[in-house]
Scaffold this active site. Sequence first.
Site, PDB file in Angstrom:
ATOM      1  N   ASN A   1      24.473 -53.808  -2.515  1.00  0.00           N
ATOM      2  CA  ASN A   1      23.949 -52.444  -2.333  1.00  0.00           C
ATOM      3  C   ASN A   1      25.127 -51.491  -2.165  1.00  0.00           C
ATOM      4  OD1 ASN A   1      21.664 -50.651  -2.051  1.00  0.00           O
ATOM      5  ND2 ASN A   1      22.173 -50.464   0.104  1.00  0.00           N
ATOM      6  N   LYS A   2      24.827 -50.235  -1.986  1.00  0.00           N
ATOM      7  CA  LYS A   2      25.859 -49.198  -1.855  1.00  0.00           C
ATOM      8  C   LYS A   2      26.920 -49.606  -0.845  1.00  0.00           C
ATOM      9  CE  LYS A   2      26.044 -46.145  -3.720  1.00  0.00           C
ATOM     10  NZ  LYS A   2      26.835 -46.089  -4.979  1.00  0.00           N
TER      11      LYS A   2
ATOM     12  N   ARG B   1      26.214 -48.137 -16.532  1.00  0.00           N
ATOM     13  CA  ARG B   1      26.569 -48.490 -15.151  1.00  0.00           C
ATOM     14  C   ARG B   1      26.460 -50.009 -15.004  1.00  0.00           C
ATOM     15  NH1 ARG B   1      24.440 -45.049 -10.269  1.00  0.00           N
ATOM     16  NH2 ARG B   1      26.301 -45.979  -9.375  1.00  0.00           N
TER      17      ARG B   1
ATOM     18  N   ARG C   1      19.825 -41.872 -10.659  1.00  0.00           N
ATOM     19  CA  ARG C   1      20.558 -42.992 -10.080  1.00  0.00           C
ATOM     20  C   ARG C   1      19.566 -43.776  -9.223  1.00  0.00           C
ATOM     21  NH1 ARG C   1      18.895 -41.941  -5.671  1.00  0.00           N
ATOM     22  NH2 ARG C   1      20.328 -43.436  -4.821  1.00  0.00           N
ATOM     23  N   GLY C   2      20.067 -44.899  -8.651  1.00  0.00           N
ATOM     24  CA  GLY C   2      19.147 -45.794  -7.950  1.00  0.00           C
ATOM     25  C   GLY C   2      18.678 -46.838  -8.948  1.00  0.00           C
ATOM     26  N   ALA C   3      18.774 -48.103  -8.543  1.00  0.00           N
ATOM     27  CA  ALA C   3      18.567 -49.193  -9.503  1.00  0.00           C
ATOM     28  C   ALA C   3      17.258 -49.101 -10.305  1.00  0.00           C
ATOM     29  CB  ALA C   3      18.680 -50.529  -8.768  1.00  0.00           C
TER      30      ALA C   3
ATOM     31  N   ASP D   1      20.846 -53.070  -5.387  1.00  0.00           N
ATOM     32  CA  ASP D   1      21.048 -52.870  -6.826  1.00  0.00           C
ATOM     33  C   ASP D   1      20.989 -54.184  -7.592  1.00  0.00           C
ATOM     34  OD1 ASP D   1      22.574 -50.668  -5.251  1.00  0.00           O
ATOM     35  OD2 ASP D   1      22.041 -49.841  -7.203  1.00  0.00           O
TER      36      ASP D   1
HETATM   37  O1  MRU Z   1      25.108 -45.328  -6.870  1.00  0.00           O
HETATM   38  P1  MRU Z   1      23.629 -45.196  -6.672  1.00  0.00           P
HETATM   39  O2  MRU Z   1      23.228 -43.911  -6.026  1.00  0.00           O
HETATM   40  O3  MRU Z   1      22.869 -45.474  -7.952  1.00  0.00           O
HETATM   41  O4  MRU Z   1      23.301 -46.355  -5.657  1.00  0.00           O
HETATM   42  C1  MRU Z   1      21.979 -46.528  -5.207  1.00  0.00           C
HETATM   43  C2  MRU Z   1      21.844 -47.576  -4.185  1.00  0.00           C
HETATM   44  O5  MRU Z   1      22.786 -48.222  -3.782  1.00  0.00           O
HETATM   45  C3  MRU Z   1      20.453 -47.874  -3.717  1.00  0.00           C
HETATM   46  O6  MRU Z   1      20.446 -48.255  -2.379  1.00  0.00           O
HETATM   47  C4  MRU Z   1      19.890 -49.010  -4.581  1.00  0.00           C
HETATM   48  O7  MRU Z   1      19.950 -48.656  -5.930  1.00  0.00           O
HETATM   49  C5  MRU Z   1      18.522 -49.359  -4.247  1.00  0.00           C
HETATM   50  S1  MRU Z   1      17.434 -48.124  -4.881  1.00  0.00           S
HETATM   51  C6  MRU Z   1      15.843 -48.474  -4.673  1.00  0.00           C
END
Ligand code: MRU
Length: 359
Positions: free
Chosen positions: A252-253, A90, A53-55, A242
């Site tokens: 973002n989250k 996603r 996970r993470g963009a 993201d």
């Molecule tokens: O749902 P996730 O864990 O994929 O969400 C991740 C985030 O919101 C991060 O802050 C974002 O992807 C930036 S990662 C460099």
Amino acid sequence: MNINGVPYRTIWRSSDGKAVEVIDQTRLPHEFVTVRLENVADVANAIRVMQVRGAPLIGVTAAYGVALAMQRCATDIELTQVCQLLLATRPTAVNLRWALVRMQEKLSGVAESDRNVQAWLEAESIADEDVVINQAIGQHGLALIRAVWSNKLEVVNILTHCNAGWLATVDQGTALAPVYAAHDAGIPVHVWVDETRPRNQGASLTAWELQQHGVPYTLIVDNVGGHLMQHGQVDMVIVGTDRTAANGDVCNKVGTYLKALAAFDNNVPFYVSLPTPTIDWQINDGVKDIPIELRDGDEVTYIHGRTREGELVAVSIAPEGSAVGNYAFDVTPARLVTGLITERGVCAATKHGLAGLYS
Ligand code: MRU
């Protein structure tokens, strides 16, 4: 990142060359387990269930997914179908679309007989570029942290939300790259880590990776940030994103927006770190047009953890049958963002600011 003295990326091609391996992030912080992804179905599943996970890492994993598909069948139809399948895993992180478009553009100009080799090369390039980008983000962010430190000459307190560290990328991270760079340069930093409900990426991933690197941190529940800012205990906020719109709005989250409001109200600088592939030039109003992922309600009604006896459990915390709104992301309007830290430098979160770096 070194884990017990062994250098790791979050994703790599297996030694037999036929698969990719990733760190299963659903098992952290309790177990460090790697998983072998053999085919595109494995890759789609890993992204969907958030083993990765993470963009940036989602994008890189999808690129490897295309390579895995091409080693079995490299036709035009397969290429199109595989990209469609992966794109649907996603919805919010635009790096996924960016990586798939790049793979498709590269491979559609290549003869079917060469696609397997070229697909692996391109996926490897995307992964390697991510590391270089994050190193540059780290250096630009380091300058901002250094400036705070030279004024204060005491520990610099940085608040972050979710996990935009090493685990969200191939290596280094985005929001945490400046933190690691500062720590490695001898600047005393301390990180306030939001636990980040419902999936607790802050508690399980950010805390874990900061600990691995020896960076001092304090874990807080999501609602503490405002209080800390009112009492001068946060020097700056750095988060990842993201998808950042062309007008500087930042997705973002979920919960990031509330941190930005609190930061604005307390004159705390609010920075967002991002690689270029996270910018969606097609969207001019992020608040209105960035798609927000809605996830399973169980993530809210159940908490996952480990008992003191070492058993991994999921515990219900709400009445059975509760209606749940599990919005996974939110959008922080550009007016609340002090600056965007990119690999090209730091700019204002505006169309004009981005144009200064990208035209
Ligand atoms: O749902 P996730 O864990 O994929 O969400 C991740 C985030 O919101 C991060 O802050 C974002 O992807 C930036 S990662 C460099």
